[in-house]
Design a protein around this motif. Structure first.
Motif, PDB file in Angstrom:
ATOM      1  N   GLY A  82       0.744  -1.287   0.009  1.00 19.64           N
ATOM      2  CA  GLY A  82      -0.036   0.019  -0.183  1.00 19.64           C
ATOM      3  C   GLY A  82       1.007   1.125  -0.167  1.00 19.64           C
ATOM      4  O   GLY A  82       2.303   1.104  -0.017  1.00 19.64           O
ATOM      5  N   LYS A  83       0.119   2.465   0.250  1.00 21.54           N
ATOM      6  CA  LYS A  83       1.008   3.608  -0.166  1.00 21.54           C
ATOM      7  C   LYS A  83       1.986   3.788   1.046  1.00 21.54           C
ATOM      8  O   LYS A  83       2.931   4.462   0.706  1.00 21.54           O
ATOM      9  CB  LYS A  83       0.113   4.968  -0.273  1.00 21.54           C
ATOM     10  N   TRP A  84       1.695   3.497   2.262  1.00 19.16           N
ATOM     11  CA  TRP A  84       2.662   3.357   3.370  1.00 19.16           C
ATOM     12  C   TRP A  84       3.831   2.525   2.952  1.00 19.16           C
ATOM     13  O   TRP A  84       4.899   2.914   3.488  1.00 19.16           O
ATOM     14  CB  TRP A  84       2.015   3.079   4.729  1.00 19.16           C
ATOM     15  N   ASN A  85       3.629   1.380   2.385  1.00 18.15           N
ATOM     16  CA  ASN A  85       5.015   0.615   2.206  1.00 18.15           C
ATOM     17  C   ASN A  85       5.918   1.446   1.235  1.00 18.15           C
ATOM     18  O   ASN A  85       7.212   1.193   1.201  1.00 18.15           O
ATOM     19  CB  ASN A  85       4.712  -0.832   1.629  1.00 18.15           C
ATOM     20  N   TYR A  86       5.411   2.230   0.439  1.00 18.21           N
ATOM     21  CA  TYR A  86       6.248   2.837  -0.720  1.00 18.21           C
ATOM     22  C   TYR A  86       6.619   4.138  -0.202  1.00 18.21           C
ATOM     23  O   TYR A  86       7.561   5.108  -0.943  1.00 18.21           O
ATOM     24  CB  TYR A  86       5.602   2.863  -2.064  1.00 18.21           C
ATOM     25  N   SER A  87       6.162   4.645   0.686  1.00 19.83           N
ATOM     26  CA  SER A  87       5.986   6.212   1.208  1.00 19.83           C
ATOM     27  C   SER A  87       7.500   6.642   1.755  1.00 19.83           C
ATOM     28  O   SER A  87       7.826   7.836   1.901  1.00 19.83           O
ATOM     29  CB  SER A  87       5.047   6.569   1.918  1.00 19.83           C
ATOM     30  N   PHE A  88       8.262   5.588   2.227  1.00 15.12           N
ATOM     31  CA  PHE A  88       9.654   5.939   2.944  1.00 15.12           C
ATOM     32  C   PHE A  88      10.920   5.489   2.097  1.00 15.12           C
ATOM     33  O   PHE A  88      11.754   5.037   2.728  1.00 15.12           O
ATOM     34  CB  PHE A  88       9.457   5.374   4.370  1.00 15.12           C
ATOM     35  N   ARG A  89      10.615   5.657   0.630  1.00 18.16           N
ATOM     36  CA  ARG A  89      11.627   5.195  -0.148  1.00 18.16           C
ATOM     37  C   ARG A  89      12.738   6.254   0.312  1.00 18.16           C
ATOM     38  O   ARG A  89      12.841   7.342   0.330  1.00 18.16           O
ATOM     39  CB  ARG A  89      11.596   5.266  -1.480  1.00 18.16           C
ATOM     40  N   LEU A  90      13.958   5.644   0.041  1.00 21.33           N
ATOM     41  CA  LEU A  90      15.296   6.471   0.077  1.00 21.33           C
ATOM     42  C   LEU A  90      15.716   7.294  -0.950  1.00 21.33           C
ATOM     43  O   LEU A  90      16.310   6.869  -1.962  1.00 21.33           O
ATOM     44  CB  LEU A  90      16.514   5.804   0.740  1.00 21.33           C
ATOM     45  N   MET A  91      15.292   8.251  -1.098  1.00 24.65           N
ATOM     46  CA  MET A  91      15.329   9.092  -2.482  1.00 24.65           C
ATOM     47  C   MET A  91      16.428  10.371  -2.328  1.00 24.65           C
ATOM     48  O   MET A  91      17.175  10.715  -1.451  1.00 24.65           O
ATOM     49  CB  MET A  91      13.969   9.973  -2.680  1.00 24.65           C
ATOM     50  N   GLN A  92      16.842  10.801  -3.568  1.00 24.88           N
ATOM     51  CA  GLN A  92      17.776  11.737  -3.531  1.00 24.88           C
ATOM     52  C   GLN A  92      17.878  13.019  -2.769  1.00 24.88           C
ATOM     53  O   GLN A  92      18.722  13.698  -2.626  1.00 24.88           O
ATOM     54  CB  GLN A  92      17.967  12.129  -5.242  1.00 24.88           C
ATOM     55  N   ASP A  93      16.744  13.373  -2.438  1.00 23.02           N
ATOM     56  CA  ASP A  93      16.320  14.604  -1.602  1.00 23.02           C
ATOM     57  C   ASP A  93      15.512  14.249  -0.530  1.00 23.02           C
ATOM     58  O   ASP A  93      14.215  14.871  -0.359  1.00 23.02           O
ATOM     59  CB  ASP A  93      15.862  15.743  -2.454  1.00 23.02           C
ATOM     60  N   MET A  94      16.166  13.592   0.636  1.00 25.65           N
ATOM     61  CA  MET A  94      15.439  13.142   1.816  1.00 25.65           C
ATOM     62  C   MET A  94      15.073  14.508   2.728  1.00 25.65           C
ATOM     63  O   MET A  94      14.147  14.486   3.438  1.00 25.65           O
ATOM     64  CB  MET A  94      16.011  12.076   2.478  1.00 25.65           C
ATOM     65  N   ALA A  95      15.833  15.433   2.562  1.00 31.43           N
ATOM     66  CA  ALA A  95      15.399  16.632   3.532  1.00 31.43           C
ATOM     67  C   ALA A  95      14.442  17.306   3.021  1.00 31.43           C
ATOM     68  O   ALA A  95      13.513  17.740   3.843  1.00 31.43           O
ATOM     69  CB  ALA A  95      16.675  17.534   3.138  1.00 31.43           C
ATOM     70  N   ALA A  96      14.200  17.521   1.791  1.00 32.38           N
ATOM     71  CA  ALA A  96      12.973  17.931   1.153  1.00 32.38           C
ATOM     72  C   ALA A  96      11.658  17.176   1.497  1.00 32.38           C
ATOM     73  O   ALA A  96      10.589  17.440   1.519  1.00 32.38           O
ATOM     74  CB  ALA A  96      13.256  18.284  -0.435  1.00 32.38           C
TER      75      ALA A  96
END
Length: 751
Positions: free
Chosen positions: A525-539
């Motif tokens: 669900g959307k929670w499972n994908y909402s905490f991906r380690l992206m290129q701009d985690m600060a934003a």
């Protein structure tokens, strides 16, 4: 020179003794979790889906006992997509021994198990019957079992060959039957039927042929040492006396009648025969060359091939050595490392689809499963093979027009596009940043840029957002990875354009919740994908309302303070699954979508929370024995997660970055791509895991401070390019969190 025995090999290479190929072959059988892990929910099948057969590191060929069960052909289970798997065979059994198996996958829909070899003391009419399987033994490169007909069966493999050795009871008419029409699984809609085939006897104890399966010409060259035995072709279970060749120009499900070879003769009690098969995807002549290269000419080769493959496994497994830990923890770690190195298959100079030499990689099943954990592991300890995989995928893109998300030994369109988009770009960005291999980066960049327009990519460019919404994150990050390479190569215009598109990741999120937009989601669900380690985690954290709000969301997701949950059982109902998804909870290593989420805490200044989550997973989610995995191993993606988590490092795929957390072992030595890395600890306390028999969760340890080659690390992160050069990482551990890692965060584009 005498060939060393397996005991001598094990004594010389202790790493082999810590591998149990049976881990993950049965339904999850871990003790009930305590603490945090008891709050996680498992939506996917609770079974590892591995097999214990003979394999070689990244080898083209594997071999195992064949019952026809899902999904590898080994074992007792039927198709399953959720909950506890359904048992379809009342016993462990086999109708023979087949070649080419997946490792730990689920619903890939097409399965191998080609060229079944069946030792028999019954008539040919009994071919296809299954016999009880017992006294199984397996270690890297070797598998053995006994059929209840009294035949002892042993199998070993090289990179492109398989060698069978069968020891018979006394029989007037023993036989070894080769069935060239076996393929897929013995369950509904899972059979593979060859399209065309040809087989011929070429001499005494020799045969060759080609079977076209899934659009691929699988060729073999076969030799049998069976003095005094006859050899014959057979079709529709009838012997063809005097025939030397069979040709089938067109085979359909309705016209298929089994055919193959048989070797028949009397056997004295304890008499053994050896059957050697060389395989190739480029014709029978190359199959024979492969056999000669690995087995020699006209002589028993079983022991030699077994030793060579065992040595090959030892070299790979010894790339990481750990100290300390209980025997159960060491076995789980060694087996996880082993499972991480079986796939993808890399067959040098074997592509059936293009005429060039070089690597042909298949069984990438799939990038969605392996790009976050397994590919970074290969980049570290098998860098040449990691580069070979990507070179092969660039060639696929050149030939077929796109980078596949999954790629099997088969012709046909990418069947895994729903899982993700443009995931190869992540691994390519890492390889470029590390400076390993000799890829033609101008060539690679052209195909990376072109691939960004495939399928969902066109809508992403036009609208800045696509659904399923996770593909928006995939494509934004792929643009970021490609932009970095373009910038390094001096193409500033392309780099600038790609960076602009990469900022569209923000379009995937709702401003009022800080979570992903409502959409459809692949296995989660959307929670499972909402905490991906992206290129701009600060934003990303700012969008969620800042550190405190982001940590609160993560705490809810990981179940801090929540009661234990009930896992899906066998044949879980729709309501049961819906109630589980409604928990919005971490999938607990039972599935891939959120496997990197524990490290999201690092960007919010809470590496202590990461330590707690990872500690709980290592304690309760993995164990010894056939039921020791919490879910599908998925070609080694899950096992690679365990390896990294145990070492105290986590690779942030595509970002040239490692994150630090408390390791499970007091000391480890890892042969990175460009140097040896030693990870040492002070204050480490040995802790048991569930398989050691514990009633409650052991206390968590936290990193108090860290140094790399004596220089203090202010934050819980290190550039991957620095770590790959090796050195000495020292971690001071303690029983309580400190301020270390709270103020100095991992890098973000906007911070």
């Amino acid at each position: 020179m005498a060939i060393p025995t397996q005991t001598q090999i094990d004594a010389r290479h202790p790493s082999l003794q810590d591998v149990d190929p049976f881990i993950g072959t049965a339904a999850t059988g871990l003790p009930p979790a305590r603490g945090l892990a008891a709050t996680w929910w498992f939506p996917k099948p609770q079974v590892g889906n591995t097999h214990p057969g003979a394999t070689s590191p990244f080898g083209m060929v594997s071999a195992c006992a064949y019952s026809g069960a899902y999904p590898t052909g080994y074992g007792r289970y039927g198709k399953n997509t959720q909950g506890v798997p359904e048992t379809i065979f009342p016993r462990l059994e086999a109708s023979g021994f087949t070649h080419f198996q997946q490792s730990g996958t689920g619903m890939i829909r097409k399965y191998y198990n080609y060229v079944r070899v069946t030792p028999m003391v019954q008539p040919l009419d009994d071919l296809g019957q299954s016999w009880a399987l017992g006294d199984e033994t397996a270690h890297p490169g070797y598998y053995a079992a006994s059929l209840d007909t009294g035949i002892r069966c042993e199998i070993t493999v090289g990179e492109k060959v398989a060698v069978h050795r069968y020891t018979f009871p006394e029989s007037r008419s023993a036989r070894a039957v080769v069935d060239l029409t076996c393929g897929g699984l013995a369950i509904d809609r899972s059979r593979t039927v060859p399209l065309r085939a040809q087989v011929e006897i070429t001499g005494k104890g020799q045969a060759q042929g080609t079977v076209v399966v899934e659009g691929v010409p699988l060729s073999f060259y076969l030799e049998v040492d069976s003095p005094g035995w006859r050899q014959m072709l057979w079709h529709d279970r009838r012997l063809i006396d005097g025939g030397t060749r069979l040709d089938f120009d067109s085979i359909r499900h309705t016209t298929l009648r089994a055919f193959g070879l048989v070797f028949i003769g009397p056997a004295t009690a304890g008499q053994s025969i050896e059957l050697r098969i060389g395989f190739s995807l480029r014709g029978q002549e190359q199959a024979q060359e492969n056999l000669r290269r690995e087995c020699g000419s006209g002589q028993p080769a079983f022991d030699r091939v077994q030793v060579n493959t065992g040595e090959r496994w030892a070299r790979h497994l010894e790339q990481i050595q750990v100290e300390g830990g209980t025997q159960a923890r060491r076995t789980v770690f060694g087996s996880a490392l082993y499972h991480s190195l079986i796939k993808p298959c890399i067959a040098d100079d074997e592509s059936p689809f293009w005429p060039y030499g070089g690597p042909f990689a298949f069984d990438i099943c799939t990038m969605w499963d392996i790009y976050k954990t397994q590919l970074p592991l290969l980049q570290a300890i098998a860098p040449k093979r990691a580069v070979d995989i990507m070179e092969s995928l660039i060639r696929v893109c050149e030939e077929e027009g796109n980078f596949p998300i999954g790629y099997r030994m088969a012709r046909g369109a990418d069947r895994f596009s729903r899982q993700g988009s443009a995931l190869a770009h992540t691994a390519l960005a890492d390889i470029h940043a590390l400076g390993i291999g000799d890829l033609d980066w101008q060539w690679a960049l052209v195909h990376m840029d072109d691939d960004l327009r495939r399928q969902y990519g066109e809508d992403f460019l036009d609208k800045g957002v696509v659904h399923p919404i996770t593909h928006t994150l995939d494509l934004a990050f792929a643009h970021h990875c490609t932009a970095r390479i373009a910038h390094a190569l001096g193409d500033d215009d392309l780099s600038r354009s790609l960076f602009e598109y990469s900022e569209n990741w923000v379009n995937a999120f709702e401003e009022d919740t800080g979570l992903l937009r409502e959409s459809t989601f692949y296995e989660g669900g959307k929670w499972n994908y909402s905490f991906r380690l992206m290129q701009d985690m600060a934003a990303r954290i700012k969008l969620a309302g800042g550190d405190a709000a982001f940590v609160a969301m993560l705490d809810s997701f990981f179940g801090f303070g929540a009661p234990p949950v009930r896992q899906p059982g066998r044949a879980a109902s729709l309501q049961e699954m819906a109630d589980g998804y409604a928990l919005n909870r971490f999938e607990g290593l039972n599935n891939e979508p959120d496997m990197e989420a524990p490290w999201a805490y690092h960007w919010a200044g809470r590496p202590d929370r990461t330590a707690q989550v990872v500690h709980s997973a290592l304690t309760w989610q993995f164990g010894t024995g056939p039921g020791g995995l919490p879910g599908n191993d998925d070609s080694g993606g899950l096992s690679a997660w365990y390896v990294w988590a145990s070492l105290g490092l986590f690779p942030v795929a595509g970002q040239n970055l490692f994150l630090i957390h408390p390791p499970a072992f007091s000391r480890s030595v890892m042969q990175f791509s460009q140097g040896e890395l030693t990870i040492e600890t002070t204050g480490h306390i040995e802790q048991k895991i569930s398989s050691d028999g514990i009633d409650e969760e052991p206390p968590v340890q936290y990193v108090q401070s860290a140094t790399l080659d004596g220089k203090a690390l202010d934050g819980p992160h290190i550039p991957a390019s620095r770590l790959h050069r090796g050195g000495r990482l020292h971690l001071q551990l303690g029983s309580s969190p400190t301020s270390w890692g709270q103020s100095v965060r991992p890098p973000s584009l906007s911070h």
